[in-house]
Motif scaffolding. Sequence first.
Motif, PDB file in Angstrom:
ATOM      1  N   GLU A 261       5.936 -33.139  26.482  1.00 55.02           N
ATOM      2  CA  GLU A 261       6.793 -32.801  27.613  1.00 55.02           C
ATOM      3  C   GLU A 261       7.883 -31.817  27.203  1.00 55.02           C
ATOM      4  O   GLU A 261       8.407 -31.883  26.088  1.00 55.02           O
ATOM      5  CB  GLU A 261       7.463 -34.064  28.173  1.00 55.02           C
ATOM      6  CG  GLU A 261       6.519 -35.057  28.800  1.00 55.02           C
ATOM      7  CD  GLU A 261       7.257 -36.267  29.353  1.00 55.02           C
ATOM      8  OE1 GLU A 261       8.513 -36.306  29.218  1.00 55.02           O
ATOM      9  OE2 GLU A 261       6.608 -37.165  29.916  1.00 55.02           O
ATOM     10  N   TYR A 262       8.209 -30.940  28.132  1.00 54.56           N
ATOM     11  CA  TYR A 262       9.376 -30.058  27.962  1.00 54.56           C
ATOM     12  C   TYR A 262      10.587 -30.766  28.566  1.00 54.56           C
ATOM     13  O   TYR A 262      10.535 -31.242  29.700  1.00 54.56           O
ATOM     14  CB  TYR A 262       9.141 -28.717  28.644  1.00 54.56           C
ATOM     15  CG  TYR A 262      10.387 -27.852  28.743  1.00 54.56           C
ATOM     16  CD1 TYR A 262      11.110 -27.502  27.603  1.00 54.56           C
ATOM     17  CD2 TYR A 262      10.838 -27.396  29.986  1.00 54.56           C
ATOM     18  CE1 TYR A 262      12.249 -26.727  27.690  1.00 54.56           C
ATOM     19  CE2 TYR A 262      11.974 -26.606  30.077  1.00 54.56           C
ATOM     20  CZ  TYR A 262      12.685 -26.274  28.934  1.00 54.56           C
ATOM     21  OH  TYR A 262      13.811 -25.519  29.022  1.00 54.56           O
ATOM     22  N   TYR A 263      11.666 -30.872  27.784  1.00 59.16           N
ATOM     23  CA  TYR A 263      12.872 -31.546  28.275  1.00 59.16           C
ATOM     24  C   TYR A 263      13.921 -30.487  28.640  1.00 59.16           C
ATOM     25  O   TYR A 263      14.505 -29.850  27.750  1.00 59.16           O
ATOM     26  CB  TYR A 263      13.433 -32.488  27.204  1.00 59.16           C
ATOM     27  CG  TYR A 263      14.757 -33.110  27.589  1.00 59.16           C
ATOM     28  CD1 TYR A 263      14.824 -34.141  28.505  1.00 59.16           C
ATOM     29  CD2 TYR A 263      15.949 -32.633  27.039  1.00 59.16           C
ATOM     30  CE1 TYR A 263      16.037 -34.705  28.866  1.00 59.16           C
ATOM     31  CE2 TYR A 263      17.171 -33.185  27.389  1.00 59.16           C
ATOM     32  CZ  TYR A 263      17.202 -34.218  28.307  1.00 59.16           C
ATOM     33  OH  TYR A 263      18.413 -34.769  28.671  1.00 59.16           O
ATOM     34  N   PRO A 264      14.174 -30.270  29.933  1.00 65.35           N
ATOM     35  CA  PRO A 264      15.118 -29.217  30.353  1.00 65.35           C
ATOM     36  C   PRO A 264      16.513 -29.759  30.697  1.00 65.35           C
ATOM     37  O   PRO A 264      17.354 -29.026  31.191  1.00 65.35           O
ATOM     38  CB  PRO A 264      14.443 -28.671  31.615  1.00 65.35           C
ATOM     39  CG  PRO A 264      13.783 -29.882  32.215  1.00 65.35           C
ATOM     40  CD  PRO A 264      13.441 -30.826  31.097  1.00 65.35           C
ATOM     41  N   GLY A 265      16.754 -31.051  30.470  1.00 67.11           N
ATOM     42  CA  GLY A 265      18.001 -31.687  30.924  1.00 67.11           C
ATOM     43  C   GLY A 265      19.263 -31.059  30.372  1.00 67.11           C
ATOM     44  O   GLY A 265      19.269 -30.468  29.286  1.00 67.11           O
ATOM     45  N   GLU A 266      20.339 -31.183  31.129  1.00 71.22           N
ATOM     46  CA  GLU A 266      21.634 -30.661  30.697  1.00 71.22           C
ATOM     47  C   GLU A 266      22.193 -31.460  29.523  1.00 71.22           C
ATOM     48  O   GLU A 266      22.840 -30.911  28.638  1.00 71.22           O
ATOM     49  CB  GLU A 266      22.632 -30.681  31.857  1.00 71.22           C
ATOM     50  CG  GLU A 266      22.298 -29.678  32.964  1.00 71.22           C
ATOM     51  CD  GLU A 266      23.353 -29.668  34.054  1.00 71.22           C
ATOM     52  OE1 GLU A 266      24.399 -30.334  33.876  1.00 71.22           O
ATOM     53  OE2 GLU A 266      23.129 -28.997  35.068  1.00 71.22           O
TER      54      GLU A 266
END
Length: 492
Positions: A261-266
Amino acid sequence: MSEELLVNVTPTETRVAVVENGMLQEVYIERSASKGIVGNIYKGKVVRVLPGMQAAFVEIGLERTSFIHASDISVIDKEGVEQRNAEVADIRSLVWEGQSLIVQVVKDPIGTKGARLTTQLSVPSRYLVFMPQTQHIGISQRIDDEIERARLKELVERCSAADPSYSKSGFILRTAAEGVGEDELMADIKYFQRLWSALERKMKERPAPSVIYEDLPLYMRTMRDLVRPDMEKIRIDSKESFHNVLQFAEDYIPELKNRIEYYPGERPIFDLYAVEDEIQKALGRKVPLKSGGYLIIDQTEAMTTIDVNTGGFVGHRNLEETIFKTNLEAATSLARQLKVRNLGGIIIIDFIDMQDIEHRRQVHRTLEKAMEHDYTKTVISGVSELGLVEMTRKRTRESLEHIMCEECPVCEARGSIKTSETICYEIFREILREARAYDNDKLMVLASQSVVDRLLDEESASVADLEEFVGKSIQFQVESVYNQGQFDVILL
């Protein structure tokens, strides 16, 4: 058991964390300015032979010359196959100064020591390790099913026999090879064929010292070496690295592609899983246990010592039971700490003394069981006459502390500094030396605030006596940049 891999990528640093049931188990750090070099192959030049140590120094283009022992130098016969003898040959019969040598790094430079080298070359892939000069097929000890071991060995023998160029080479089947078929192993063997042909050309063409082969970057190595079929998720916070890993998975581990998974969270990915806090805790000496006891971990150049204490744990039944429960908890906790901190070399564990022999046996067994999950080779001895457990853990890279910390400039890694009282008496002795050596009327003492405060307060009577004795006036000046142990006595 839920296991996840977290990958944090920035332009200057890559960090990888292995999290098991929400708890950090291992952390790997690679900085662009100081990448690990274990596994890299170099064309080096022998710069010095040391017969007394059965070793040689080899220049491979690093800051410090690297080190190779006679036992790590292969003897190659006319057929180009490595000959292994029980007796180690004289280093002078193996190498000489000025000789070009193809070597591989087996240990990163650690502290003041250069990299450790071998000429027994090997190159890894997803399922196999290729050994171009060794006629041997080995299988990972973690594959313990004898039927599966026999099946894999027969598969590799059949695949390698299909190509005559592998008649002088060998393979080791890695843990990840468990359950794979002939097509996967054949794909790895063909990859080695292309790679090794390219490396042989570089060995002939490039001058010494130069790099022949560099291992993959950290985030790709972890996909090859750490990812297992039962891993639940692989989360990556860099889009570019995510696509690279996805491509790698398509080629080598397609069954895990949907778990990446790609984690784009701030919020930073390491903060989300409390990994950042665990890393900070792993840099401290004291490790609290849930029961109220604690560990004290001290890392030195010679060895690492771990002391177990009951602390605030008072138990419910009797002293022996309290000690036993604390030691059991400590055995599990310290196994995890060794992995998180990446502590290696000699490790001495001082469990709390136990009178019951069965309790000692159970604590020892608990430690062995906890260390079974460690992929780094460990050897654990029994309890010594002094009640200590001795163990070794293979050290191939710097510990977490050595990567992230440096020697304290104040205490110089001693862990303590001289008291202000001790410094005052050193100043008095220096004043006496200066007074006898030079003929002048005044002296100035430059020191830290704490030392000057003591000289003007608790030691003021001693200063007055000293002035009278040497016949000179003494002045004091605070130097804000001085630490407590620094001072100067100057003539006015």
